[in-house]
Scaffold this active site. Structure first.
Site, PDB file in Angstrom:
ATOM      1  N   ARG A 135       5.313  -0.558  -4.523  1.00  0.00           N
ATOM      2  CA  ARG A 135       4.972  -1.225  -3.266  1.00  0.00           C
ATOM      3  C   ARG A 135       3.907  -2.301  -3.446  1.00  0.00           C
ATOM      4  O   ARG A 135       3.716  -3.150  -2.576  1.00  0.00           O
ATOM      5  CB  ARG A 135       4.495  -0.187  -2.239  1.00  0.00           C
ATOM      6  CG  ARG A 135       5.555   0.829  -1.864  1.00  0.00           C
ATOM      7  CD  ARG A 135       5.003   1.903  -0.956  1.00  0.00           C
ATOM      8  NE  ARG A 135       4.682   1.387   0.364  1.00  0.00           N
ATOM      9  CZ  ARG A 135       5.527   1.344   1.390  1.00  0.00           C
ATOM     10  NH1 ARG A 135       6.770   1.753   1.236  1.00  0.00           N
ATOM     11  NH2 ARG A 135       5.148   0.894   2.563  1.00  0.00           N
ATOM     12  N   ASN A 140      -2.952   2.312   5.836  1.00  0.00           N
ATOM     13  CA  ASN A 140      -2.176   1.098   5.602  1.00  0.00           C
ATOM     14  C   ASN A 140      -2.175   0.283   6.881  1.00  0.00           C
ATOM     15  O   ASN A 140      -2.074   0.838   7.977  1.00  0.00           O
ATOM     16  CB  ASN A 140      -0.726   1.421   5.232  1.00  0.00           C
ATOM     17  CG  ASN A 140      -0.597   2.042   3.865  1.00  0.00           C
ATOM     18  OD1 ASN A 140      -1.542   2.060   3.081  1.00  0.00           O
ATOM     19  ND2 ASN A 140       0.584   2.553   3.562  1.00  0.00           N
ATOM     20  N   GLY A 141      -2.253  -1.047   6.764  1.00  0.00           N
ATOM     21  CA  GLY A 141      -2.230  -1.892   7.947  1.00  0.00           C
ATOM     22  C   GLY A 141      -3.532  -2.649   8.111  1.00  0.00           C
ATOM     23  O   GLY A 141      -4.368  -2.713   7.195  1.00  0.00           O
ATOM     24  N   GLU A 201      17.191 -18.630  -4.415  1.00  0.00           N
ATOM     25  CA  GLU A 201      16.931 -17.251  -4.831  1.00  0.00           C
ATOM     26  C   GLU A 201      16.616 -17.178  -6.322  1.00  0.00           C
ATOM     27  O   GLU A 201      15.722 -16.443  -6.750  1.00  0.00           O
ATOM     28  CB  GLU A 201      18.125 -16.368  -4.483  1.00  0.00           C
ATOM     29  CG  GLU A 201      18.041 -14.922  -4.948  1.00  0.00           C
ATOM     30  CD  GLU A 201      16.887 -14.141  -4.339  1.00  0.00           C
ATOM     31  OE1 GLU A 201      16.603 -13.037  -4.837  1.00  0.00           O
ATOM     32  OE2 GLU A 201      16.247 -14.628  -3.369  1.00  0.00           O
ATOM     33  N   HIS A 238      16.623 -37.761  -4.131  1.00  0.00           N
ATOM     34  CA  HIS A 238      15.750 -38.166  -3.031  1.00  0.00           C
ATOM     35  C   HIS A 238      14.300 -37.748  -3.282  1.00  0.00           C
ATOM     36  O   HIS A 238      13.537 -37.544  -2.342  1.00  0.00           O
ATOM     37  CB  HIS A 238      16.254 -37.589  -1.708  1.00  0.00           C
ATOM     38  CG  HIS A 238      17.587 -38.132  -1.296  1.00  0.00           C
ATOM     39  ND1 HIS A 238      17.749 -39.419  -0.825  1.00  0.00           N
ATOM     40  CD2 HIS A 238      18.821 -37.567  -1.315  1.00  0.00           C
ATOM     41  CE1 HIS A 238      19.034 -39.618  -0.554  1.00  0.00           C
ATOM     42  NE2 HIS A 238      19.691 -38.522  -0.851  1.00  0.00           N
ATOM     43  N   LYS A 281       6.089  -4.731  -2.468  1.00  0.00           N
ATOM     44  CA  LYS A 281       7.506  -4.547  -2.170  1.00  0.00           C
ATOM     45  C   LYS A 281       7.772  -4.540  -0.678  1.00  0.00           C
ATOM     46  O   LYS A 281       8.684  -5.195  -0.186  1.00  0.00           O
ATOM     47  CB  LYS A 281       7.991  -3.232  -2.785  1.00  0.00           C
ATOM     48  CG  LYS A 281       9.479  -2.957  -2.587  1.00  0.00           C
ATOM     49  CD  LYS A 281      10.321  -3.951  -3.344  1.00  0.00           C
ATOM     50  CE  LYS A 281      11.793  -3.633  -3.247  1.00  0.00           C
ATOM     51  NZ  LYS A 281      12.619  -4.663  -3.904  1.00  0.00           N
ATOM     52  N   GLU A 302       8.456 -15.190  -9.040  1.00  0.00           N
ATOM     53  CA  GLU A 302       7.889 -13.876  -8.744  1.00  0.00           C
ATOM     54  C   GLU A 302       7.469 -13.125  -9.996  1.00  0.00           C
ATOM     55  O   GLU A 302       6.408 -12.494 -10.016  1.00  0.00           O
ATOM     56  CB  GLU A 302       8.904 -13.027  -7.975  1.00  0.00           C
ATOM     57  CG  GLU A 302       9.094 -13.418  -6.522  1.00  0.00           C
ATOM     58  CD  GLU A 302      10.122 -12.541  -5.843  1.00  0.00           C
ATOM     59  OE1 GLU A 302       9.868 -12.095  -4.713  1.00  0.00           O
ATOM     60  OE2 GLU A 302      11.204 -12.304  -6.430  1.00  0.00           O
ATOM     61  N   TRP A 313      -3.613  -2.491  -1.349  1.00  0.00           N
ATOM     62  CA  TRP A 313      -3.388  -3.922  -1.563  1.00  0.00           C
ATOM     63  C   TRP A 313      -4.393  -4.634  -0.680  1.00  0.00           C
ATOM     64  O   TRP A 313      -4.350  -4.526   0.538  1.00  0.00           O
ATOM     65  CB  TRP A 313      -1.952  -4.289  -1.181  1.00  0.00           C
ATOM     66  CG  TRP A 313      -1.514  -5.659  -1.576  1.00  0.00           C
ATOM     67  CD1 TRP A 313      -0.984  -6.042  -2.772  1.00  0.00           C
ATOM     68  CD2 TRP A 313      -1.524  -6.833  -0.747  1.00  0.00           C
ATOM     69  NE1 TRP A 313      -0.671  -7.381  -2.740  1.00  0.00           N
ATOM     70  CE2 TRP A 313      -0.991  -7.894  -1.508  1.00  0.00           C
ATOM     71  CE3 TRP A 313      -1.933  -7.099   0.559  1.00  0.00           C
ATOM     72  CZ2 TRP A 313      -0.857  -9.183  -1.010  1.00  0.00           C
ATOM     73  CZ3 TRP A 313      -1.801  -8.384   1.061  1.00  0.00           C
ATOM     74  CH2 TRP A 313      -1.270  -9.408   0.275  1.00  0.00           C
ATOM     75  N   LYS A 330      13.088 -15.766  -7.916  1.00  0.00           N
ATOM     76  CA  LYS A 330      13.005 -14.686  -8.895  1.00  0.00           C
ATOM     77  C   LYS A 330      12.134 -15.097 -10.077  1.00  0.00           C
ATOM     78  O   LYS A 330      11.307 -14.321 -10.559  1.00  0.00           O
ATOM     79  CB  LYS A 330      14.411 -14.309  -9.399  1.00  0.00           C
ATOM     80  CG  LYS A 330      15.261 -13.561  -8.409  1.00  0.00           C
ATOM     81  CD  LYS A 330      14.883 -12.104  -8.208  1.00  0.00           C
ATOM     82  CE  LYS A 330      14.045 -11.866  -7.012  1.00  0.00           C
ATOM     83  NZ  LYS A 330      14.406 -12.327  -5.729  1.00  0.00           N
ATOM     84  N   CYS A 343       0.840  -1.203   0.000  1.00  0.00           N
ATOM     85  CA  CYS A 343       0.000   0.000   0.000  1.00  0.00           C
ATOM     86  C   CYS A 343       0.872   1.249   0.000  1.00  0.00           C
ATOM     87  O   CYS A 343       2.025   1.232   0.405  1.00  0.00           O
ATOM     88  CB  CYS A 343      -0.948   0.039   1.182  1.00  0.00           C
ATOM     89  SG  CYS A 343      -2.011  -1.378   1.357  1.00  0.00           S
TER      90      CYS A 343
END
Length: 612
Positions: A27, A100-101, A485, A508, A607, A492, A74, A489, A2
């Protein structure tokens, strides 16, 4: 997560707020809105979608106003749509709020308000809060400032809010708990935002609002009070961010720009700290705690997402060099499993934004048990920077792309320096190895530059694999977290399912997935695990898997064994993640672009994740 922008002063508010919202698009959000106060009263306009969709909604309207606020949402409570978007009116439309929150006890407050005759337009917790504030104001006869303060004393949860009233075109009231809010101070004007990026075009003077503080701007004056109504003197700081740092600078996407910024950002994270010629390593933010770190019996590293992967790299380095046991924890799980923390423990919290809610909650838990907390973050003035006992900034500069790139390499660089400093103080590293690693660290930026020069070759490989629906990434030792990582990426930004594994673990279970349609990215650099990784590659090829190998320059063995090779410069094994991750970033970026994805703002992601 947000974005908040608000303004009161002498400028036109609407274009300023809308430009600010665009600066905060990184964000993550799914709807946007703006509130303005002018001769037509307090007007709210909002729209599902992007800020450009909101601008279409505003076309042709009278937007003249010198006070206004905007928000990118968001979704948490209620699906993304026009009604649930912020700002929200109060019941009688005399107030408007952006938030926000999450208000955790909103349902109980809402039930009480409904019993009084209130009706709600949205499904959000935010509308409940502004109706609650209005209810207090009307029933107690208090000022808006007092009503906000009284309401927030009853609220459970996290918030950064800004409130406007139709009765005062000079007043904005803001407050925070657990969600960032910064105030820009100009000449008879004030700016509010979730971070400094919408503000720096107009002023470098800022006040970082602390938890449980309320900021009241009225008639050109700024006042800060606590929830207990104790007045505090605003502490004005100079923000270091430059405007060009948040522009694309000729690149197609912020993510690509930030990948190519890594030679500089890695160098900046070492600047003033490393002098290999003289064998000097200085970390001013940790100076008073180095003895405690060297004597610690255990280090716990906490982080989320990419920061967690950086912590996994650090685990190998700390244990190898400083011989201190390390545990790496997901911050989101840490606080919910009654962890064993002792007073001698060091907890290292990693966060790009310094505002990650899960990491902040984990910090508070560790502090309550007597641990010493170090912070590794990128944003000066952030909540984590202020909540920790000591720490080191990464100095990577603003990272706008949602998928973290330069923040990862800067975090690994800083964590490596901390491990080296601890090993030196503890005496577990020889002087010759210490100096060698300092020299190797100083060489990393130029070696990253060389990897980036091969970007066209990575793009050719990416073009071949745009069809793929799944990827496997394999690495061993320090390159195992890099495999994780790399897979993250790709997930995402391209929305391709990808998994990272320790290379030896493939047999395995995951080896069952290998066939001619399964691309396998293997980090096969010349290190202590090289021969074992070669064996793992042969296992993949025996099952017709297609292998993309990240190899060390001059390797004549692998090119005849694998399908594609990306060479990277030789570097000491401990520092290899700083180099081996670069082609994985490029590969993800290129595949995502070729698949037509929104690289900088991937779906469903934010973000700065400021809610749990």
């Amino acid at each position: 997560m947000c974005g908040i922008v608000a303004y009161v002063g002498h400028r036109e508010a609407a274009p300023l707020v809308l430009k600010g919202l665009k600066r905060l698009e990184y964000r993550g959000y799914d709807s946007a809105g703006i509130a303005l106060l002018n001769g037509h009263g307090l007007k709210v306009y909002k729209k599902k979608g992007k800020v450009t969709d909101l601008e279409g909604e505003l076309d042709g309207r009278d937007l003249h106003a010198t006070i206004g606020m905007g928000h990118t949402r968001w979704a948490t409570h209620g699906e993304p749509n026009d009604v649930n978007a912020h700002p929200h009116y109060s019941f009688h439309r005399g107030l408007a709020i952006i938030h926000n929150g999450i208000i955790e006890n909103y349902a109980a407050i809402k039930k009480s308000l409904i019993a009084k005759g209130h009706k709600f337009q949205s499904e959000t917790d935010t509308e409940v809060l502004i109706q609650f504030i209005e209810d207090i104001q009307e029933n107690t006869g208090s000022s808006l400032e007092e009503a906000v303060r009284l309401a927030l004393q009853e609220v459970v949860g996290a918030y950064a809010i800004v409130v406007m009233s139709k009765d005062d075109p000079t007043q904005l009231i803001a407050a925070r708990k657990g969600s960032p809010l910064v105030i820009g101070v100009g000449e008879n004007e004030f700016f509010f935002a979730s971070d400094a990026s919408p503000i720096i075009e107009y002023t470098k003077d800022v006040v970082y609002l602390n938890d449980y503080e309320i900021a009241v701007v009225r008639d050109g004056d700024l006042k800060i009070v606590t929830l207990e109504n104790a007045e505090k003197t605003p502490y004005v700081q100079k923000v270091e961010m430059e405007l060009e740092a948040i522009e694309k600078g000729g690149f197609d996407h912020f993510m690509l720009k930030e990948i190519f910024e890594q030679p500089r950002s890695i160098a900046d994270s070492m600047r003033g700290r490393v002098n290999a010629d003289e064998g000097i390593l200085q970390l001013g933010g940790l100076r008073d705690y180095m003895d405690k770190l060297a004597k610690s019996k255990r280090i716990v590293i906490i982080g989320c997402g990419t920061s967690w992967h950086a912590g996994l790299v650090a685990e190998y380095i700390f244990e190898e060099l400083a011989r201190i046991p390390v545990e790496v924890e997901y911050a989101s799980e840490f606080r919910y499993r009654n962890p064993i923390i002792k007073e001698g423990d060091i907890v290292i919290a990693i966060s790009q934004s310094g505002e990650t809610a899960d990491t902040l909650a984990a910090i508070e838990l560790a502090k309550s048990k007597g641990a010493t907390i170090f912070g590794v973050c990128n944003v000066v003035g952030s909540s984590i920077a202020r909540a920790t006992h000591a720490g080191a900034f990464t100095h990577a500069g603003p990272e706008i792309g949602v998928a973290s790139t330069k923040a990862f390499t800067a975090q690994v660089t800083v964590l490596t320096m901390i491990a080296l400093a601890a090993a030196k103080r503890k005496g577990t590293i020889s002087d010759s190895l210490f100096r060698l690693l300092l020299a190797e660290l100083e060489s990393i930026p130029s070696k990253v530059e060389r990897v980036l020069q091969a970007a066209d070759k990575v793009k050719e490989i990416a073009r071949i694999f745009t069809y793929a629906r799944n990827f496997i990434y394999l690495g061993r030792g320090l390159n195992f977290p890099v495999a994780l990582e790399g897979a993250l990426k790709l997930k995402e930004i391209s929305y391709i399912h990808a998994e990272g594994y320790p290379a030896a673990e493939m047999k395995h279970g995951p080896i069952a997935l290998i066939d001619e349609d399964m691309p396998v990215v293997v980090i096969a650099t010349k290190d202590s695990s090289y021969e074992k990784v070669v064996s793992n590659i042969q296992e993949v090829k025996a099952r017709k898997g297609r292998v993309i190998a990240i190899t060390t320059e001059g390797d004549t063995n692998l090119p005849g064994m694998v399908d594609f090779v990306i060479e990277i410069p030789k570097v000491h094994e401990i520092l290899m993640p700083l180099i081996s991750v670069i082609p994985l970033q490029l590969l993800s970026y290129d595949i995502a672009v070729m698949r037509g994805r929104n690289v900088d703002q991937p779906r469903n992601l934010a973000k700065s994740v400021t809610v749990e």
